[in-house]
Write a protein that holds these residues in place. Structure first.
Motif, PDB file in Angstrom:
ATOM      1  N   LYS A   6     -31.217  98.416  -7.798  1.00 56.16           N
ATOM      2  CA  LYS A   6     -32.534  98.228  -7.183  1.00 56.16           C
ATOM      3  C   LYS A   6     -33.253  99.562  -7.058  1.00 56.16           C
ATOM      4  O   LYS A   6     -34.437  99.675  -7.288  1.00 56.16           O
ATOM      5  CB  LYS A   6     -32.370  97.592  -5.804  1.00 56.16           C
ATOM      6  CG  LYS A   6     -32.110  96.088  -5.867  1.00 56.16           C
ATOM      7  CD  LYS A   6     -32.017  95.525  -4.488  1.00 56.16           C
ATOM      8  CE  LYS A   6     -31.732  94.039  -4.525  1.00 56.16           C
ATOM      9  NZ  LYS A   6     -31.480  93.498  -3.191  1.00 56.16           N
ATOM     10  N   THR A   7     -32.454 100.614  -6.682  1.00 49.87           N
ATOM     11  CA  THR A   7     -33.073 101.930  -6.498  1.00 49.87           C
ATOM     12  C   THR A   7     -33.578 102.453  -7.826  1.00 49.87           C
ATOM     13  O   THR A   7     -34.679 102.969  -7.915  1.00 49.87           O
ATOM     14  CB  THR A   7     -32.036 102.904  -5.911  1.00 49.87           C
ATOM     15  OG1 THR A   7     -31.472 102.265  -4.793  1.00 49.87           O
ATOM     16  CG2 THR A   7     -32.674 104.185  -5.513  1.00 49.87           C
ATOM     17  N   ALA A  10     -36.678 100.864  -8.485  1.00 46.27           N
ATOM     18  CA  ALA A  10     -37.798 101.392  -7.688  1.00 46.27           C
ATOM     19  C   ALA A  10     -38.366 102.647  -8.340  1.00 46.27           C
ATOM     20  O   ALA A  10     -39.577 102.781  -8.509  1.00 46.27           O
ATOM     21  CB  ALA A  10     -37.323 101.707  -6.274  1.00 46.27           C
ATOM     22  N   LEU A  11     -37.468 103.560  -8.743  1.00 46.01           N
ATOM     23  CA  LEU A  11     -37.951 104.799  -9.363  1.00 46.01           C
ATOM     24  C   LEU A  11     -38.570 104.525 -10.725  1.00 46.01           C
ATOM     25  O   LEU A  11     -39.537 105.152 -11.111  1.00 46.01           O
ATOM     26  CB  LEU A  11     -36.800 105.803  -9.489  1.00 46.01           C
ATOM     27  CG  LEU A  11     -36.472 106.555  -8.203  1.00 46.01           C
ATOM     28  CD1 LEU A  11     -35.265 107.441  -8.390  1.00 46.01           C
ATOM     29  CD2 LEU A  11     -37.653 107.391  -7.717  1.00 46.01           C
ATOM     30  N   LEU A  14     -41.884 103.197 -10.265  1.00 50.94           N
ATOM     31  CA  LEU A  14     -42.747 104.315  -9.876  1.00 50.94           C
ATOM     32  C   LEU A  14     -43.148 105.114 -11.128  1.00 50.94           C
ATOM     33  O   LEU A  14     -44.302 105.511 -11.275  1.00 50.94           O
ATOM     34  CB  LEU A  14     -41.961 105.216  -8.916  1.00 50.94           C
ATOM     35  CG  LEU A  14     -42.757 105.892  -7.800  1.00 50.94           C
ATOM     36  CD1 LEU A  14     -43.527 104.868  -7.005  1.00 50.94           C
ATOM     37  CD2 LEU A  14     -41.822 106.679  -6.897  1.00 50.94           C
ATOM     38  N   VAL A  18     -46.850 105.724 -12.449  1.00 54.10           N
ATOM     39  CA  VAL A  18     -47.405 107.072 -12.677  1.00 54.10           C
ATOM     40  C   VAL A  18     -47.934 107.184 -14.107  1.00 54.10           C
ATOM     41  O   VAL A  18     -49.006 107.759 -14.341  1.00 54.10           O
ATOM     42  CB  VAL A  18     -46.316 108.141 -12.400  1.00 54.10           C
ATOM     43  CG1 VAL A  18     -46.748 109.497 -12.910  1.00 54.10           C
ATOM     44  CG2 VAL A  18     -46.040 108.208 -10.912  1.00 54.10           C
ATOM     45  N   ARG A  21     -51.222 105.610 -14.140  1.00 50.75           N
ATOM     46  CA  ARG A  21     -52.260 106.408 -13.455  1.00 50.75           C
ATOM     47  C   ARG A  21     -52.644 107.646 -14.267  1.00 50.75           C
ATOM     48  O   ARG A  21     -53.750 108.128 -14.157  1.00 50.75           O
ATOM     49  CB  ARG A  21     -51.742 106.815 -12.069  1.00 50.75           C
ATOM     50  CG  ARG A  21     -51.700 105.639 -11.102  1.00 50.75           C
ATOM     51  CD  ARG A  21     -50.890 105.928  -9.872  1.00 50.75           C
ATOM     52  NE  ARG A  21     -50.515 104.690  -9.192  1.00 50.75           N
ATOM     53  CZ  ARG A  21     -49.546 104.588  -8.306  1.00 50.75           C
ATOM     54  NH1 ARG A  21     -48.839 105.646  -7.972  1.00 50.75           N
ATOM     55  NH2 ARG A  21     -49.272 103.428  -7.751  1.00 50.75           N
ATOM     56  N   ARG A  22     -51.686 108.141 -15.046  1.00 56.04           N
ATOM     57  CA  ARG A  22     -52.012 109.281 -15.925  1.00 56.04           C
ATOM     58  C   ARG A  22     -52.271 108.764 -17.330  1.00 56.04           C
ATOM     59  O   ARG A  22     -51.788 109.318 -18.312  1.00 56.04           O
ATOM     60  CB  ARG A  22     -50.812 110.231 -16.005  1.00 56.04           C
ATOM     61  CG  ARG A  22     -50.525 111.001 -14.768  1.00 56.04           C
ATOM     62  CD  ARG A  22     -49.517 112.101 -15.144  1.00 56.04           C
ATOM     63  NE  ARG A  22     -49.095 112.802 -13.966  1.00 56.04           N
ATOM     64  CZ  ARG A  22     -47.851 112.801 -13.497  1.00 56.04           C
ATOM     65  NH1 ARG A  22     -46.907 112.160 -14.132  1.00 56.04           N
ATOM     66  NH2 ARG A  22     -47.554 113.464 -12.405  1.00 56.04           N
ATOM     67  N   LEU A 330     -35.351 111.759 -14.990  1.00 57.17           N
ATOM     68  CA  LEU A 330     -36.545 111.041 -14.502  1.00 57.17           C
ATOM     69  C   LEU A 330     -37.787 111.418 -15.307  1.00 57.17           C
ATOM     70  O   LEU A 330     -38.564 110.558 -15.736  1.00 57.17           O
ATOM     71  CB  LEU A 330     -36.793 111.410 -13.038  1.00 57.17           C
ATOM     72  CG  LEU A 330     -36.298 110.450 -11.964  1.00 57.17           C
ATOM     73  CD1 LEU A 330     -36.651 110.993 -10.585  1.00 57.17           C
ATOM     74  CD2 LEU A 330     -36.877 109.066 -12.145  1.00 57.17           C
TER      75      LEU A 330
END
Lengths: 396, 224
Positions: A6-7, A10-11, A14, A18, A21-22, A330
């Motif tokens: 799940k984590t 989440a990342l 994200l 991002v 958005r970029r 990441l």
């Protein structure tokens, strides 16, 4: 485990947010990767097409060889004996003297005047294109009787083509025949008419090159012209050597009257075209690694330039406790996703260009992607080596 | 036992051209439930000391100990993730993440499920005076004071017992400064955290329980 998944999710979500958005920078990276992979695919495709065209040319190009007089003149009065044509046709294998391995589509013509029918000429041919006067270009039109083909002229059957309008007599079997008699030798032979020629010379009868005029007697006669094609263009030099050896430098083992001839191999256009293909292919083979290196470089600089402005972000990530390796993954994941999307687009464009999906296209897209990833990994690796202490000191 | 112990700490910045001794022989102790201020002129080494407390590097001499263990023997990434939060003068938020995502980021790193992380971050962001509709905005749509609150809420959400703030009010007006000092004071005294602030601002140092003065990389005096 579930917690970790799940984590990670989440990342990852994200990361996707991002990237959206970029989107300006994201689209640029996608476009660069797409262009790189497409260019590499296109170059590969071009290279493959060149190779295919070269193979096609090698397989199908007709390199004509003309046997000439010793003085190099292509004469219709060659005075070559038919034994040499037998060698070309492979009729003399048992004597170790043959050329049919090196040649194909042999064309040969031998003429003799006839007194029956009066004022006519008999022409022995191996195929219709052995005699220019039978060519459609010259205005001749051949009509064969039902059940007969041009290949009959490669046999020793007593058949013939006669000019349209020439008189022929029906035989006991119902077929038409013409009676002939050679003016020089007085030998007579009846030939079955299997077709007519319109638009050709009106006083010529065409029969098979090896027609037996007397039962059970093989003969050597004079050949007026002879030409053929190279048997296997991939073995051009070997073929040329064998042909030269037979015609230009005959050995005693070669049955004949030991006259020498010239051979004109018309391979200039073929060799020039093959050389051009080889030159193009060498250039393409150099360009491919250059393009790959360029893609890697572009990927490195694109990733470098877009990560350079994010050093503070990386420092904050580190100060929040993110391990260097995980931070690299990441950030690299962002570039990997974008370049993968670009590679898919570029690959699809490549597939359209090639007109279908092939294993080669997938391998090329994969190789292009690997190069982009390597470039991006190098840039991300260098930019995420951030010195957080230095950042904090700058604040001071 | 003190939460953080600094014992004769030395630190040098080295480059090809020069070596600068930023911290020299500093010793101090920091406890839970107190607000500390480290004051001094620019270049006195206070930010370097804060960075060493944050575990961003290890001292070149002496030791920084967390609950008796030198940071040089700790997994310092894990130490920062679990025990320390840093608030910067320039906020250092992620400008491509929303306010809520910024607040929840340390929780994502700690592998907390997204829903729980978002709920906790929302609670902390609202507790520092941000409004619900600000949570979905990008940080650069907020004022400086509001951005600093996001940074504080990020530290709160992380639940770290050590909160280090480097000039947290340096870019703020008087009203916002008072608010931030009030929040940090409450964090120390009510939430029982160990809050250490590096500051030039007398108003901030006046609110501290202990003030450490630094000059030329050395601890000049301790007040409080």
């Amino acid at each position: 485990m579930e917690q970790c998944k799940k984590t990670g999710g989440a990342l990852r979500r994200l990361t996707l947010a991002v990237l959206w958005r970029r989107r300006g920078a994201s689209l640029l990276l996608i476009a660069i990767a797409a262009l790189g992979v497409f260019a590499s695919t296109a170059l590969h495709s071009l290279s493959a097409r060149q190779e295919a065209a070269m193979a096609e040319l090698e397989r199908n190009a007709r390199i004509q060889c003309v046997v000439t007089t010793a003085q190099g003149k292509n004469s219709n009065n060659l005075k070559m004996i038919s034994v040499l044509v037998d060698m070309l046709l492979g009729a003399r294998h048992e004597r170790g003297c043959y050329l049919d391995e090196y040649v194909r589509d042999v064309r040969a013509l031998a003429s003799a005047p006839l007194d029956i029918p009066a004022e006519t000429e008999l022409r022995r041919i191996l195929s219709f294109d052995s005699d220019a006067s039978l060519s459609a270009v010259e205005g001749a039109s051949i009509r064969l009787a039902e059940g007969w083909e041009e290949s009959a002229f490669r046999t020793d059957q007593r058949v013939c083509l006669i000019p349209e309008g020439m008189e022929a007599q029906p035989g006991p079997d119902g077929a038409l025949y013409v009676s002939t008699r050679e003016k020089m030798t007085g030998v007579s032979v009846d030939l079955q008419v299997i077709g007519t020629v319109s638009g050709g010379p009106g006083n010529v009868i065409w029969c098979p090159f090896r027609v037996q005029r007397q039962e059970g007697v093989s003969e050597a006669f004079q050949v007026d012209s002879c030409s053929f094609d190279i048997g296997d263009n991939a073995r051009l030099e070997e073929c040329r050597a064998a042909i030269y050896e037979t015609f230009v430098e005959p050995k005693l083992s070669n049955v004949g009257d030991f006259m020498t001839y010239g051979v004109l191999v018309q391979d200039e256009t073929y060799l020039a075209t093959m050389e051009e293909f080889r030159s193009n292919l060498s250039l393409l083979r150099v360009l491919l690694p250059v393009l790959m290196a360029l893609c890697g470089g572009i990927s490195f600089f694109a990733a470098y330039l877009t990560t350079r402005g994010r050093v503070r972000e990386f420092a904050v990530m580190r100060s929040l406790g993110l391990k260097r390796g995980r931070m690299f993954l990441l950030v690299f994941e962002e570039y990997a996703l974008l370049t993968a999307a670009g590679a898919v687009l570029g690959g699809l464009a490549g597939v359209l260009l090639e007109g279908g999906l092939s294993g080669g296209a997938l391998i090329r897209a994969g190789a292009g992607l690997a190069v982009f990833w390597a470039g991006a990994a190098a840039a991300v690796g260098s930019m995420t080596q951030v010195n957080v202490m230095k950042l904090m000191r700058t604040e001071e | 036992m003190a939460l953080l112990t600094v014992d004769r700490v030395e630190y040098e910045y080295r480059s090809a051209y020069q070596t600068v001794r930023a911290v020299s022989g500093v010793s101090a102790e920091f406890e839970m439930g107190r607000l500390y201020a480290i004051v001094g002129a620019s270049g006195s080494g206070k930010t370097t000391l804060l960075s060493l407390l944050a575990g961003l590097d290890v001292p070149s001499g002496g030791s920084v100990c967390y609950q008796g263990t030198p940071t040089s023997r700790l997994d310092r990434d894990g130490y920062r993730l679990e025990h320390v939060s840093v608030i910067y003068q320039n906020f250092n938020l992620f400008y491509h993440l929303t306010v809520l995502e910024n607040g929840a980021y340390p929780l994502y790193l700690r592998k907390m499920p997204r829903k729980e992380a978002d709920a906790l971050a929302r609670e902390k962001l609202l507790s520092v005076g941000l409004t619900e509709d600000q949570l979905v905005r990008m940080p650069n749509m907020l004022s400086g004071g509001e951005q600093q609150r996001v940074a504080i809420a990020r530290a709160l959400a992380a639940g770290s017992e050590i909160i280090l703030a480097d000039e947290p009010t340096g870019n703020l007006d008087t009203e916002n400064t008072e608010n931030i000092v009030s929040i940090l004071g409450a964090l120390a005294r009510e939430a029982g955290r160990c809050v250490i602030i590096v500051t030039h601002d007398p108003a901030v140092s006046a609110a501290a329980d202990v003030v450490l003065h630094m000059r030329d990389g050395k601890l000049a005096a301790e007040g409080g």
